[in-house]
Design a protein around this motif. Structure first.
Motif, PDB file in Angstrom:
ATOM      1  N   ASP A  29       0.816  -1.219   0.000  1.00 41.93           N
ATOM      2  CA  ASP A  29       0.000   0.000   0.000  1.00 41.93           C
ATOM      3  C   ASP A  29       0.849   1.268   0.000  1.00 41.93           C
ATOM      4  N   SER A  30       2.162   1.099  -0.160  1.00 42.53           N
ATOM      5  CA  SER A  30       3.086   2.227  -0.247  1.00 42.53           C
ATOM      6  C   SER A  30       3.331   2.555  -1.727  1.00 42.53           C
ATOM      7  N   ILE A  31       3.211   3.830  -2.066  1.00 44.99           N
ATOM      8  CA  ILE A  31       3.430   4.275  -3.443  1.00 44.99           C
ATOM      9  C   ILE A  31       4.456   5.396  -3.422  1.00 44.99           C
ATOM     10  N   GLU A  32       5.612   5.146  -4.030  1.00 42.06           N
ATOM     11  CA  GLU A  32       6.657   6.171  -4.110  1.00 42.06           C
ATOM     12  C   GLU A  32       6.495   6.923  -5.425  1.00 42.06           C
ATOM     13  N   LEU A  33       6.322   8.229  -5.330  1.00 38.25           N
ATOM     14  CA  LEU A  33       6.152   9.092  -6.493  1.00 38.25           C
ATOM     15  C   LEU A  33       7.462   9.828  -6.759  1.00 38.25           C
ATOM     16  N   LYS A  40      11.022  13.132  -4.541  1.00 41.92           N
ATOM     17  CA  LYS A  40      10.260  11.927  -4.210  1.00 41.92           C
ATOM     18  C   LYS A  40       9.332  12.167  -3.037  1.00 41.92           C
ATOM     19  N   THR A  41       8.189  11.491  -3.097  1.00 45.92           N
ATOM     20  CA  THR A  41       7.196  11.511  -2.032  1.00 45.92           C
ATOM     21  C   THR A  41       6.644  10.104  -1.895  1.00 45.92           C
ATOM     22  N   ILE A  42       6.421   9.665  -0.663  1.00 43.22           N
ATOM     23  CA  ILE A  42       5.790   8.370  -0.433  1.00 43.22           C
ATOM     24  C   ILE A  42       4.413   8.606   0.158  1.00 43.22           C
ATOM     25  N   ILE A  43       3.418   7.967  -0.442  1.00 43.91           N
ATOM     26  CA  ILE A  43       2.061   8.037   0.076  1.00 43.91           C
ATOM     27  C   ILE A  43       1.551   6.611   0.259  1.00 43.91           C
ATOM     28  N   PHE A  44       0.475   6.476   1.029  1.00 44.68           N
ATOM     29  CA  PHE A  44      -0.094   5.161   1.305  1.00 44.68           C
ATOM     30  C   PHE A  44      -1.523   5.131   0.797  1.00 44.68           C
ATOM     31  N   GLY A  45      -1.838   4.103   0.029  1.00 39.32           N
ATOM     32  CA  GLY A  45      -3.174   3.969  -0.522  1.00 39.32           C
ATOM     33  C   GLY A  45      -3.202   2.957  -1.645  1.00 39.32           C
ATOM     34  N   THR A  46      -4.269   3.015  -2.415  1.00 42.21           N
ATOM     35  CA  THR A  46      -4.499   2.097  -3.525  1.00 42.21           C
ATOM     36  C   THR A  46      -4.791   2.906  -4.782  1.00 42.21           C
ATOM     37  N   ILE A  47      -4.125   2.567  -5.868  1.00 45.80           N
ATOM     38  CA  ILE A  47      -4.381   3.259  -7.132  1.00 45.80           C
ATOM     39  C   ILE A  47      -5.752   2.848  -7.644  1.00 45.80           C
ATOM     40  N   THR A  57      -3.613  10.664 -11.964  1.00 45.12           N
ATOM     41  CA  THR A  57      -3.765   9.389 -11.262  1.00 45.12           C
ATOM     42  C   THR A  57      -4.591   9.652 -10.023  1.00 45.12           C
ATOM     43  N   ILE A  58      -5.579   8.783  -9.788  1.00 42.54           N
ATOM     44  CA  ILE A  58      -6.421   8.876  -8.593  1.00 42.54           C
ATOM     45  C   ILE A  58      -6.025   7.762  -7.652  1.00 42.54           C
ATOM     46  N   ILE A  59      -5.721   8.126  -6.399  1.00 37.85           N
ATOM     47  CA  ILE A  59      -5.347   7.162  -5.361  1.00 37.85           C
ATOM     48  C   ILE A  59      -6.325   7.292  -4.202  1.00 37.85           C
ATOM     49  N   ILE A  60      -6.822   6.154  -3.720  1.00 31.40           N
ATOM     50  CA  ILE A  60      -7.666   6.143  -2.530  1.00 31.40           C
ATOM     51  C   ILE A  60      -6.733   6.028  -1.339  1.00 31.40           C
TER      52      ILE A  60
END
Length: 62
Positions: A29-33, A40-47, A57-60
């Protein structure tokens, strides 16, 4: 080059997290942008959706 704006949705709120994203690395559930200049930024969610015609891109978010 194809760059995307990343939008995170949490409940009823939408937040533009990062513009000009050129790379997304998903690990659970980790997404590195990674942006066009290497930031770089790390967010947590689901694409939920990647729409190249809209450039977003939409991430929940978790």
């Amino acid at each position: 080059m194809c760059e995307l704006n990343v939008i995170v949705i949490k409940g009823d709120e939408k937040e533009l997290v990062m513009e000009s994203v050129t790379k997304m690395l998903v690990d659970g559930d980790s997404i590195e942008l990674t942006g066009i200049f290497g930031e770089k930024t790390i967010i947590f969610g689901t694409i939920k959706e990647i729409d190249f015609s809209k450039g977003e891109t939409i991430i929940i978010g978790n």
